[in-house]
Design a protein around this motif. Structure first.
Motif, PDB file in Angstrom:
ATOM      1  N   VAL A 194       8.716  -2.324  -8.288  1.00 30.34           N
ATOM      2  CA  VAL A 194       9.324  -1.481  -7.263  1.00 30.34           C
ATOM      3  C   VAL A 194       9.485  -0.099  -7.871  1.00 30.34           C
ATOM      4  N   LEU A 251      11.153  -8.196  -0.509  1.00 27.38           N
ATOM      5  CA  LEU A 251      11.237  -6.746  -0.677  1.00 27.38           C
ATOM      6  C   LEU A 251      10.905  -6.019   0.617  1.00 27.38           C
ATOM      7  N   ARG A 252       9.838  -6.465   1.295  1.00 26.93           N
ATOM      8  CA  ARG A 252       9.430  -5.811   2.547  1.00 26.93           C
ATOM      9  C   ARG A 252      10.514  -5.965   3.601  1.00 26.93           C
ATOM     10  N   PHE A 304      15.832   2.702  -3.395  1.00 22.93           N
ATOM     11  CA  PHE A 304      15.766   2.110  -4.731  1.00 22.93           C
ATOM     12  C   PHE A 304      17.115   2.202  -5.447  1.00 22.93           C
ATOM     13  N   VAL A 330      17.742  -4.153  -7.427  1.00 23.12           N
ATOM     14  CA  VAL A 330      16.392  -4.709  -7.535  1.00 23.12           C
ATOM     15  C   VAL A 330      16.342  -5.772  -8.628  1.00 23.12           C
ATOM     16  N   ASP A 356      11.086   4.999  -4.209  1.00 23.22           N
ATOM     17  CA  ASP A 356      11.443   4.380  -2.937  1.00 23.22           C
ATOM     18  C   ASP A 356      12.803   4.912  -2.484  1.00 23.22           C
ATOM     19  N   PHE A 405      12.169  -2.115   1.407  1.00 21.21           N
ATOM     20  CA  PHE A 405      11.410  -1.391   0.383  1.00 21.21           C
ATOM     21  C   PHE A 405      10.002  -1.108   0.888  1.00 21.21           C
ATOM     22  N   ARG A 406       9.509   0.087   0.580  1.00 24.55           N
ATOM     23  CA  ARG A 406       8.179   0.476   1.023  1.00 24.55           C
ATOM     24  C   ARG A 406       7.265   0.833  -0.137  1.00 24.55           C
ATOM     25  N   PHE A 426       6.244  -0.359  -3.440  1.00 19.48           N
ATOM     26  CA  PHE A 426       6.125  -1.342  -4.520  1.00 19.48           C
ATOM     27  C   PHE A 426       4.685  -1.797  -4.597  1.00 19.48           C
TER      28      PHE A 426
END
Length: 177
Positions: A148, A24-25, A155, A160, A152, A29-30, A32
């Protein structure tokens, strides 16, 4: 009408949830969160990277202001408001003012630390949308959960869910508020 809070995924091992968090990182994505039954050290650095500076800076600033205010109150009382000469000592007797100024500094610093920690943690929070999930209760016993958030910027619920499926999630669920 309910709005989408995020997508929740349940994993059975700390390695699986850590692998999913890394994915995710790296995907950008930031926003979650991870919920685990015990601390998973590498997971904390992945979900919340970078130094945490808010609380130490807040406590330092309040300590300086508290010490200054504690000293000023005594100075104002003894020198400006009611100058009383006791035993021939000077009115501005800084050694006598230091101890109580230090104690006041400790008092306000600890209070700022407590309230700053509560504010940074968004506590007390009596309700959270994740409490509606039937799988969330197991996060405190034997499962590892990633969520998540819909806030975001990148998103997309379907994307996801597909990513969680490829990463080996046991259960995937959309969480609504």
């Amino acid at each position: 009408m309910t709005t989408l809070y995020g997508v929740l995924a349940v994993f059975d091992t700390p390695e699986a949830v850590t692998k999913a968090a890394v994915y995710l990182r790296e995907s950008g994505f930031r926003r979650f969160e991870a919920y685990t039954p015990y601390p998973v050290e590498p997971l904390n650095r992945i979900v919340h990277p970078g130094p945490k500076r808010f609380l130490p800076l807040l406590m330092f600033a309040v300590a300086i202001l508290g010490a200054g205010y504690g000293y000023f109150v005594q100075y104002w009382d003894e020198v400006l408001n009611y100058p009383l000469n006791v035993g021939g000592r000077p009115h501005n007797s800084w050694p006598a003012f230091t101890v109580s100024a230090f104690e006041f500094m400790l008092l306000v610093t600890m209070a700022a630390g407590l309230f700053g920690m509560l504010a940074a943690s968004s506590l007390p929070k009596l309700y959270h949308p994740l409490f509606q999930s039937r799988f969330f209760a197991r996060a405190s016993r034997d499962r590892f959960i990633l969520c998540v958030k819909a806030s975001d910027p990148i998103f997309d619920p379907k994307e996801v869910e597909e990513a969680f499926g490829q990463l080996g999630a046991e259960h995937i669920e959309e969480v609504r508020t």
